[in-house]
Design an enzyme around this catalytic site. Structure first.
Site, PDB file in Angstrom:
ATOM      1  N   GLN A  27       2.129   6.382  -3.789  1.00 22.01           N
ATOM      2  CA  GLN A  27       1.228   5.488  -3.062  1.00 22.01           C
ATOM      3  C   GLN A  27      -0.222   5.803  -3.426  1.00 22.01           C
ATOM      4  O   GLN A  27      -1.126   5.089  -3.012  1.00 22.01           O
ATOM      5  CB  GLN A  27       1.441   5.657  -1.555  1.00 22.01           C
ATOM      6  CG  GLN A  27       2.843   5.249  -1.109  1.00 22.01           C
ATOM      7  CD  GLN A  27       3.106   5.597   0.333  1.00 22.01           C
ATOM      8  OE1 GLN A  27       3.302   6.752   0.690  1.00 22.01           O
ATOM      9  NE2 GLN A  27       3.107   4.587   1.179  1.00 22.01           N
ATOM     10  N   ASN A  28      -0.424   6.878  -4.182  1.00 19.43           N
ATOM     11  CA  ASN A  28      -1.784   7.256  -4.588  1.00 19.43           C
ATOM     12  C   ASN A  28      -2.313   6.265  -5.617  1.00 19.43           C
ATOM     13  O   ASN A  28      -1.575   5.809  -6.478  1.00 19.43           O
ATOM     14  CB  ASN A  28      -1.798   8.661  -5.201  1.00 19.43           C
ATOM     15  CG  ASN A  28      -1.407   9.724  -4.189  1.00 19.43           C
ATOM     16  OD1 ASN A  28      -1.265   9.454  -3.007  1.00 19.43           O
ATOM     17  ND2 ASN A  28      -1.232  10.932  -4.673  1.00 19.43           N
ATOM     18  N   ASP A  78      -5.156   7.086  -7.416  1.00 16.90           N
ATOM     19  CA  ASP A  78      -5.897   7.840  -8.434  1.00 16.90           C
ATOM     20  C   ASP A  78      -4.975   8.164  -9.609  1.00 16.90           C
ATOM     21  O   ASP A  78      -3.822   7.752  -9.633  1.00 16.90           O
ATOM     22  CB  ASP A  78      -6.475   9.125  -7.811  1.00 16.90           C
ATOM     23  CG  ASP A  78      -5.400   9.989  -7.178  1.00 16.90           C
ATOM     24  OD1 ASP A  78      -4.323  10.169  -7.804  1.00 16.90           O
ATOM     25  OD2 ASP A  78      -5.622  10.491  -6.062  1.00 16.90           O
ATOM     26  N   HIS A 106       0.798   1.113  -5.026  1.00 17.05           N
ATOM     27  CA  HIS A 106      -0.398   0.565  -4.392  1.00 17.05           C
ATOM     28  C   HIS A 106      -1.511   0.310  -5.401  1.00 17.05           C
ATOM     29  O   HIS A 106      -2.667   0.139  -5.033  1.00 17.05           O
ATOM     30  CB  HIS A 106      -0.884   1.483  -3.272  1.00 17.05           C
ATOM     31  CG  HIS A 106       0.015   1.461  -2.077  1.00 17.05           C
ATOM     32  ND1 HIS A 106      -0.049   2.395  -1.073  1.00 17.05           N
ATOM     33  CD2 HIS A 106       1.020   0.605  -1.725  1.00 17.05           C
ATOM     34  CE1 HIS A 106       0.876   2.122  -0.156  1.00 17.05           C
ATOM     35  NE2 HIS A 106       1.538   1.047  -0.535  1.00 17.05           N
ATOM     36  N   CYS A 146      -6.339  -9.189 -14.035  1.00 13.71           N
ATOM     37  CA  CYS A 146      -6.835 -10.559 -14.172  1.00 13.71           C
ATOM     38  C   CYS A 146      -5.959 -11.483 -13.320  1.00 13.71           C
ATOM     39  O   CYS A 146      -4.738 -11.495 -13.488  1.00 13.71           O
ATOM     40  CB  CYS A 146      -6.795 -10.984 -15.634  1.00 13.71           C
ATOM     41  SG  CYS A 146      -7.297 -12.694 -15.883  1.00 13.71           S
ATOM     42  N   CYS A 148     -12.312 -11.372 -18.644  1.00  9.44           N
ATOM     43  CA  CYS A 148     -11.059 -10.662 -18.861  1.00  9.44           C
ATOM     44  C   CYS A 148     -10.937 -10.356 -20.356  1.00  9.44           C
ATOM     45  O   CYS A 148     -11.026 -11.279 -21.174  1.00  9.44           O
ATOM     46  CB  CYS A 148      -9.887 -11.528 -18.392  1.00  9.44           C
ATOM     47  SG  CYS A 148      -8.280 -10.889 -18.930  1.00  9.44           S
ATOM     48  N   THR A 206       3.887  12.401   2.704  1.00  6.86           N
ATOM     49  CA  THR A 206       3.601  11.062   3.235  1.00  6.86           C
ATOM     50  C   THR A 206       3.923  11.027   4.725  1.00  6.86           C
ATOM     51  O   THR A 206       4.746  11.798   5.209  1.00  6.86           O
ATOM     52  CB  THR A 206       4.384   9.982   2.450  1.00  6.86           C
ATOM     53  OG1 THR A 206       4.008   8.695   2.942  1.00  6.86           O
ATOM     54  CG2 THR A 206       5.876  10.165   2.585  1.00  6.86           C
ATOM     55  N   ALA A 232       2.225  21.262  -0.310  1.00  6.05           N
ATOM     56  CA  ALA A 232       3.006  20.773  -1.447  1.00  6.05           C
ATOM     57  C   ALA A 232       2.892  21.716  -2.641  1.00  6.05           C
ATOM     58  O   ALA A 232       3.861  21.919  -3.370  1.00  6.05           O
ATOM     59  CB  ALA A 232       2.548  19.362  -1.828  1.00  6.05           C
TER      60      ALA A 232
HETATM   61 ZN   LIG Z   1      -6.999 -12.676 -18.153  1.00  4.35          ZN
END
Ligand SMILES: [Zn+2]
Length: 151
Positions: A7-8, A10, A25, A33, A52, A93, A136
């Site tokens: 779900q991160n 980064d 996510h 685009c 784009c 989580t 963790a």
């Molecule tokens: Zn595009």
């Protein structure tokens, strides 16, 4: 190789060397685009004037991030991976945000062993076969060592 679903948003998993990462996510360092749906590495602010790189259309780029109210990404791939998994591990989580919080129930319904590794009990901790709590950075290596010893 089974995916690492996160779900991160980064890129810490990639920077740590993780392979086959599914960012349900989205990803902070990419633009999407809305015209052609292509993803582009993007490290600066997006403006309406930016075109784009794939289709050339202006005013069509948005952050590749799932906003509140939008469906998470890659659910088809995630459920396909669950169907092929022999182990499901949830790490770090709350267990309160769906659909991710429902993956453990899906795994159990498929007969997959389920593990929770978390700093504290998640909201859905009772749904896991095994749970363990701690940082963790310590609990995951300990668990991996145990799994490797028992296999
Ligand atoms: Zn595009």
């Amino acid at each position: 190789m089974n995916p690492l679903v996160t779900q991160n948003i980064d890129d810490l998993h990639e920077r740590a060397g993780s392979m086959n990462v599914i960012h349900m996510h989205g990803e902070l360092l990419k633009a999407r685009c809305v015209a052609c749906n292509r993803l582009t590495l993007w490290r600066r602010d997006i403006s309406a004037a930016d075109a784009c790189p794939a289709c050339g259309r202006a005013n069509a780029l948005r952050p590749h991030i799932v906003w509140f109210g939008e469906m998470p990404l890659y659910l088809k791939e995630i459920f396909a991976a669950l169907n092929e998994a022999d182990m499901f591990v949830s790490i770090g989580t709350s267990g309160s945000v769906y659909p991710a919080a429902g993956f453990v129930a899906e795994a159990r319904a498929l007969g997959i062993r389920t593990f929770e590794i978390n700093l504290e009990r998640s909201d859905n901790a009772d749904e896991f076969d095994e749970t363990r709590y701690g940082r963790a950075s310590e609990a995951v290596p300990d668990w991996v060592a145990e799994i490797l010893m028992s296999s």
